[in-house]
Scaffold this motif. Sequence first.
Motif, PDB file in Angstrom:
ATOM      1  N   GLY A   1       3.749  -3.509   0.449  1.00 32.66           N
ATOM      2  CA  GLY A   1       2.504  -4.100  -0.027  1.00 32.66           C
ATOM      3  C   GLY A   1       2.743  -5.423  -0.718  1.00 32.66           C
TER       4      GLY A   1
ATOM      5  N   ARG B   1      -6.431   4.557   2.764  1.00 28.97           N
ATOM      6  CA  ARG B   1      -6.492   3.529   1.731  1.00 28.97           C
ATOM      7  C   ARG B   1      -7.649   3.812   0.788  1.00 28.97           C
ATOM      8  NH1 ARG B   1      -8.471  -1.731   5.343  1.00 28.97           N
ATOM      9  NH2 ARG B   1     -10.619  -1.025   5.731  1.00 28.97           N
TER      10      ARG B   1
ATOM     11  N   VAL C   1      -5.299   0.232  -2.292  1.00 32.77           N
ATOM     12  CA  VAL C   1      -4.014   0.924  -2.370  1.00 32.77           C
ATOM     13  C   VAL C   1      -3.876   1.736  -1.092  1.00 32.77           C
ATOM     14  CG1 VAL C   1      -2.599   2.594  -3.603  1.00 32.77           C
ATOM     15  CG2 VAL C   1      -4.093   1.031  -4.881  1.00 32.77           C
ATOM     16  N   TYR C   2      -2.772   1.561  -0.399  1.00 33.38           N
ATOM     17  CA  TYR C   2      -2.525   2.236   0.873  1.00 33.38           C
ATOM     18  C   TYR C   2      -1.563   3.404   0.649  1.00 33.38           C
ATOM     19  CZ  TYR C   2      -4.966  -1.373   3.452  1.00 33.38           C
ATOM     20  OH  TYR C   2      -5.937  -2.210   3.960  1.00 33.38           O
ATOM     21  N   TYR C   3      -1.990   4.572   1.111  1.00 32.72           N
ATOM     22  CA  TYR C   3      -1.211   5.799   0.960  1.00 32.72           C
ATOM     23  C   TYR C   3      -0.762   6.290   2.325  1.00 32.72           C
ATOM     24  CZ  TYR C   3      -3.386   5.972  -3.674  1.00 32.72           C
ATOM     25  OH  TYR C   3      -3.804   5.686  -4.956  1.00 32.72           O
TER      26      TYR C   3
ATOM     27  N   GLY D   1       1.668   5.424  -2.715  1.00 28.33           N
ATOM     28  CA  GLY D   1       0.722   4.323  -2.626  1.00 28.33           C
ATOM     29  C   GLY D   1       1.369   2.969  -2.851  1.00 28.33           C
ATOM     30  N   THR D   2       0.894   1.994  -2.099  1.00 36.40           N
ATOM     31  CA  THR D   2       1.360   0.625  -2.255  1.00 36.40           C
ATOM     32  C   THR D   2       0.144  -0.305  -2.228  1.00 36.40           C
ATOM     33  OG1 THR D   2       2.912  -1.047  -1.401  1.00 36.40           O
ATOM     34  CG2 THR D   2       1.806   0.331   0.235  1.00 36.40           C
ATOM     35  N   GLN D   3       0.110  -1.261  -3.131  1.00 39.15           N
ATOM     36  CA  GLN D   3      -1.052  -2.135  -3.286  1.00 39.15           C
ATOM     37  C   GLN D   3      -1.029  -3.277  -2.279  1.00 39.15           C
ATOM     38  OE1 GLN D   3      -3.769  -2.025  -5.653  1.00 39.15           O
ATOM     39  NE2 GLN D   3      -4.556  -3.641  -4.298  1.00 39.15           N
TER      40      GLN D   3
ATOM     41  N   THR E   1      -3.295  -6.672  -1.525  1.00 38.15           N
ATOM     42  CA  THR E   1      -4.353  -7.546  -2.035  1.00 38.15           C
ATOM     43  C   THR E   1      -4.487  -8.749  -1.116  1.00 38.15           C
ATOM     44  OG1 THR E   1      -3.890  -6.880  -4.315  1.00 38.15           O
ATOM     45  CG2 THR E   1      -5.200  -8.870  -3.999  1.00 38.15           C
TER      46      THR E   1
END
Length: 121
Positions: free
Chosen positions: A8, A37, A91-93, A114-116, A118
């Motif tokens: 991310g 997400r 946030v992607y899970y 999770g990874t952000q 933006t």
Amino acid sequence: VQLQASGGGLVEAGGSLRLSCAASGSVFSISHMGWHRQAPGKQREPVAVVYTGDSANYADAVRGRFSIFRDNAKNTVYLQMNSLKPEDTAVYYCFAGIRENSQSSLYTNYWGQGTQVTVSS
């Protein structure tokens, strides 16, 4: 079993990012792997999933821009995100259906941390 997501970050609209998610621990086999997400103030929603045999499904909002693929040797799933839009900010899970040993035929769904992502306009 653990799922570790990475990749991310902050990107401008129209740019690209690639997320990855690796499963580790007691992994005998994996059925499906995918991504959800969650944007601020919104419910978590499905993004894409890839099954054994590499068939995949995508949410309408990302079809044609995102690609999901997996490396079975590495127990890893990737999400290539192109033509990113500000509305992709979330946030992607990652998740995976994992069978932990040969004695059980049960697949359990596990989730990563999770990874952000933006996307600036």
